[in-house]
Motif scaffolding. Sequence first.
Motif, PDB file in Angstrom:
ATOM      1  N   GLN A 304      89.308  35.536  90.084  1.00 47.52           N
ATOM      2  CA  GLN A 304      88.126  34.946  89.457  1.00 47.52           C
ATOM      3  C   GLN A 304      88.236  34.972  87.934  1.00 47.52           C
ATOM      4  OE1 GLN A 304      84.965  33.848  91.538  1.00 47.52           O
ATOM      5  NE2 GLN A 304      86.934  33.483  92.526  1.00 47.52           N
ATOM      6  N   PRO A 306      88.668  32.597  84.930  1.00 50.80           N
ATOM      7  CA  PRO A 306      88.608  31.170  84.591  1.00 50.80           C
ATOM      8  C   PRO A 306      89.848  30.733  83.816  1.00 50.80           C
ATOM      9  CG  PRO A 306      86.512  32.255  84.122  1.00 50.80           C
ATOM     10  CD  PRO A 306      87.499  33.340  84.420  1.00 50.80           C
ATOM     11  N   ARG A 578      88.132  39.504  81.257  1.00 53.07           N
ATOM     12  CA  ARG A 578      87.351  38.608  82.113  1.00 53.07           C
ATOM     13  C   ARG A 578      85.985  38.315  81.490  1.00 53.07           C
ATOM     14  NH1 ARG A 578      87.973  41.260  86.231  1.00 53.07           N
ATOM     15  NH2 ARG A 578      89.581  40.111  87.357  1.00 53.07           N
ATOM     16  N   ASP A 581      86.540  35.882  78.686  1.00 54.03           N
ATOM     17  CA  ASP A 581      86.948  34.596  79.250  1.00 54.03           C
ATOM     18  C   ASP A 581      85.734  33.871  79.824  1.00 54.03           C
ATOM     19  OD1 ASP A 581      88.601  32.544  80.065  1.00 54.03           O
ATOM     20  OD2 ASP A 581      89.320  33.590  81.862  1.00 54.03           O
ATOM     21  N   ARG A 582      84.884  34.604  80.526  1.00 48.55           N
ATOM     22  CA  ARG A 582      83.667  33.984  81.066  1.00 48.55           C
ATOM     23  C   ARG A 582      82.738  33.549  79.945  1.00 48.55           C
ATOM     24  NH1 ARG A 582      82.557  38.119  86.187  1.00 48.55           N
ATOM     25  NH2 ARG A 582      84.017  37.097  87.620  1.00 48.55           N
ATOM     26  N   LEU A 583      82.656  34.360  78.877  1.00 49.49           N
ATOM     27  CA  LEU A 583      81.850  33.962  77.727  1.00 49.49           C
ATOM     28  C   LEU A 583      82.381  32.659  77.150  1.00 49.49           C
ATOM     29  CD1 LEU A 583      79.718  34.402  75.511  1.00 49.49           C
ATOM     30  CD2 LEU A 583      81.385  35.861  74.321  1.00 49.49           C
ATOM     31  N   TYR A 585      83.963  30.259  78.691  1.00 49.08           N
ATOM     32  CA  TYR A 585      83.615  29.147  79.567  1.00 49.08           C
ATOM     33  C   TYR A 585      82.120  28.824  79.506  1.00 49.08           C
ATOM     34  CZ  TYR A 585      88.143  28.158  81.555  1.00 49.08           C
ATOM     35  OH  TYR A 585      89.450  27.742  81.705  1.00 49.08           O
ATOM     36  N   ARG A 586      81.281  29.842  79.281  1.00 51.18           N
ATOM     37  CA  ARG A 586      79.871  29.549  79.056  1.00 51.18           C
ATOM     38  C   ARG A 586      79.683  28.727  77.779  1.00 51.18           C
ATOM     39  NH1 ARG A 586      75.444  32.077  81.363  1.00 51.18           N
ATOM     40  NH2 ARG A 586      75.905  32.591  83.526  1.00 51.18           N
ATOM     41  N   GLN A 689      76.916  26.746  79.236  1.00 57.27           N
ATOM     42  CA  GLN A 689      76.819  26.509  80.675  1.00 57.27           C
ATOM     43  C   GLN A 689      75.739  27.419  81.257  1.00 57.27           C
ATOM     44  OE1 GLN A 689      78.404  24.239  82.327  1.00 57.27           O
ATOM     45  NE2 GLN A 689      80.406  23.879  81.416  1.00 57.27           N
ATOM     46  N   LYS A 691      75.780  28.576  84.251  1.00 58.70           N
ATOM     47  CA  LYS A 691      76.361  29.483  85.244  1.00 58.70           C
ATOM     48  C   LYS A 691      77.849  29.641  84.951  1.00 58.70           C
ATOM     49  CE  LYS A 691      77.144  25.642  88.456  1.00 58.70           C
ATOM     50  NZ  LYS A 691      76.860  25.096  89.811  1.00 58.70           N
ATOM     51  N   ASP A 692      78.442  30.673  85.562  1.00 62.91           N
ATOM     52  CA  ASP A 692      79.867  30.915  85.380  1.00 62.91           C
ATOM     53  C   ASP A 692      80.682  29.837  86.093  1.00 62.91           C
ATOM     54  OD1 ASP A 692      79.630  33.195  83.830  1.00 62.91           O
ATOM     55  OD2 ASP A 692      79.555  34.536  85.569  1.00 62.91           O
ATOM     56  N   ALA A 785      73.056  34.360  83.675  1.00 65.11           N
ATOM     57  CA  ALA A 785      73.652  35.690  83.783  1.00 65.11           C
ATOM     58  C   ALA A 785      73.720  36.348  82.419  1.00 65.11           C
ATOM     59  CB  ALA A 785      75.052  35.569  84.390  1.00 65.11           C
TER      60      ALA A 785
END
Length: 786
Positions: A304, A306, A578, A581-583, A585-586, A689, A691-692, A785
């Motif tokens: 998981q 991204p 992670r 990375d999620r930040l 993509y947001r 975004q 959501k993730d 989130a």
Amino acid sequence: MDKKAEVTYNPQLGYLKTVFTHNFDFLTEIREYRQEESALELTVGTYRKKTAKVRVDFLTGEAFRFRMYPFEDTAVYENAVFPLEGKTGYELQVTEDCLTASTGRMTLRFGKRPWELSVFLDGKLLTRENVCDANVDNMCKYLPIGFDCDEQGRVIRVRETMYLPSDESFYGFGEKFTGFDKRGQVIHCRQCDALSTNTEKSYKNIPYFMSSRGYSILLNTYTDNVFDMGVGSGVSYGMESADRMLDYMLFCNRDYKGLLSDYTALTGRSPMIPKWAFGLWMSRCSYQTQEEVEAVARRLREEQIPADVIHIDGWQKMSEAGVWQWDLERFPDPRGMIKTLSEQHFHLSLWMWPYIAVGTEGYEYARAHGYLVMNDKGEVSTFHSAATSDAWFAAFDFTNPEMVAWYRGLVQAVVKEGVGVIKTDFSEAVPLDAVYHDGSNGLQGHNKLPLLYAKTIYEACRDVKQEQGERPMLWGRSGYAGTQNYPGNWAGDSSTAENNLACILRGGLSMGLSAVPFWGHDIGGFYNTDSDGYECPPTEEQYIRSAQFGLLSPLSRCHGKTPREPWYFSQQAQEIFRAYDRLRYRLIPYLYSIAWEAHSTGVPMLRALLLEYPDDCTARCVGMEYMLGSSLLVAPVFDQDDFRVYLPEGNWASLLTGGFTEGGRWVRPGKQLENIPVYLRENSALPIQGKDLLFTEEKPFEDLCVLMNLSTAAEEIFFDDGQEYRFRAELKGGTVTVETGLPMTSAVLYTQQPVVRAVVNGEEYTVEERSATVKLLNKNCAVPAE
């Protein structure tokens, strides 16, 4: 007026002497002039009693091109990057002392004797030449504008010398890893394999700089050039090139963003790149087999993490690298691999260089067809591709139209298989004795080859991608003036050391101030050498700090000699990677919006603070933090003992905690391994975004959440594939009112005021207060989130 003064030391001679003994000459007096509709030609006498020709073309109302030729020689090789001619009219006034040419806002004043050019904007002096930088013996110690000659009197070098005010600062020059303010530095603009990212040597030298006084200059030549920004003299700065004529462009605009916009309006703005390019790129030097590539792609999805791009360096046999042929032993089914990656929403990136090994079949074919760079003996120019290489290589000659046409076919055949992007590596090693197809010698063509190499591959990719309904891009190491037209770039071979990250950031800020907006660096660093000379992986902290900085850069790629996938590091490092990375993509809707702004205006994504705060004298010197677009301030943590962050005026909200910090000062935010400071500017907003996501799709954004830091009101314009969305938010009397066309389903308001009511496009929203933030939700929207 009688200039003779009574002195008892060093009697005056009535003519200027110098401390120099070599064969030099410089301009002294205007003898004749000829006016054209949008240009002015001057015949100028010189110190050696010769004549020179000066031509000034008025490109716009705030920009001109200056050319100086040795008058006796009309067969001068012009090596201009941008062969622009005048398009704007002007008025000329002639007096006993000077000629004054004015376009309205911009005025050029040419002193008749002594020769001296001064540049004014709105009646205020921006800059002027320094025609007499003398020592106590009344001898010129820094030569004015003119020529250097060989023993036969042939011009071999030209120079310009400018007056240096005590408070003037300089920025730009391409990807320079030295101090942010380039005053007090000598800058060499000759592309080289820098082998690191912490010296004055660099891969992307660009002879363009901006001054704190409100002007910028492009030395408009491919030929090797040097800038002395106050080293040889503290009261002059100079620029010179190994040409027989001087060619530069000067832009007048007191706003830094305006200078970039004006410069790129004439020299080109970056084409837009794909949305997926703003996701994570995963790479190492190198994945060796098709099986390994597919395994990495699977694990990224399983973990998981991204990601959007997988890169392969070694997809060819090294002995045959350069002719665009897959190594089918290690990659037996390239099309099948590309299809498998595509089904998992990955795009493939492939490495390339512009060389070919001597003695190979590809070399013999290219040599027989005249496709290789030659030397001054009429033989193929051969060289070692890197400092530690024993093999001999030759370079493709990208100044040869027939070679370019053949080479484009090689590129397109591979890209048509579904390859997303080409990494253009190397191109800086061609020797000084080179002779190029277009007549350039080793000094004139060295900086030209890397740019034409990138141009050729970019345009070949563009033709294929347009047929496929996609956008092209590169991942380029080397570049020159105009490289913004062939995006994007990365910072070359960086070490993993934390203090090296600071050098990389200064290089990135300087690239942005040189009009290159799409840039990144190797997350994890490319190499790490221990005290015995062995390669070793980065430490946990080095990896984390590099990832935090890299994932909040315009482009983000993991790459190194050892593995850079997060699962090779501790559980803590994986969690931090992670999270950032999620930040990222947001943040992609915001990143894409500021990328579109860069494409439209020339203002970079990664911005020195001075771009957003041009009147803040402290911001002029800050090179260890940056604005990501206009709304986010990012302060990477390096190896500072006393970690301080400068916040310009305003109330800054921490993006991660929601807490507020008053600006206009240096603050100590504290050092935590899991976080770096990321602040949201007062009265600004940005879309993220809701959501993730694990990958980026090439479609309009939807279900956005907007982050706002409001004390009064914010007005923004956001972009999505050319679609312009206006956004206005106001906080007044406990009510926040938002008006926008964005596909927004939620918002987060960072505020220090009580909020009891929210209205978005006329619709009442639920208000949910949490610590320092207020979340605005409609009944169908989930809470974003944390």
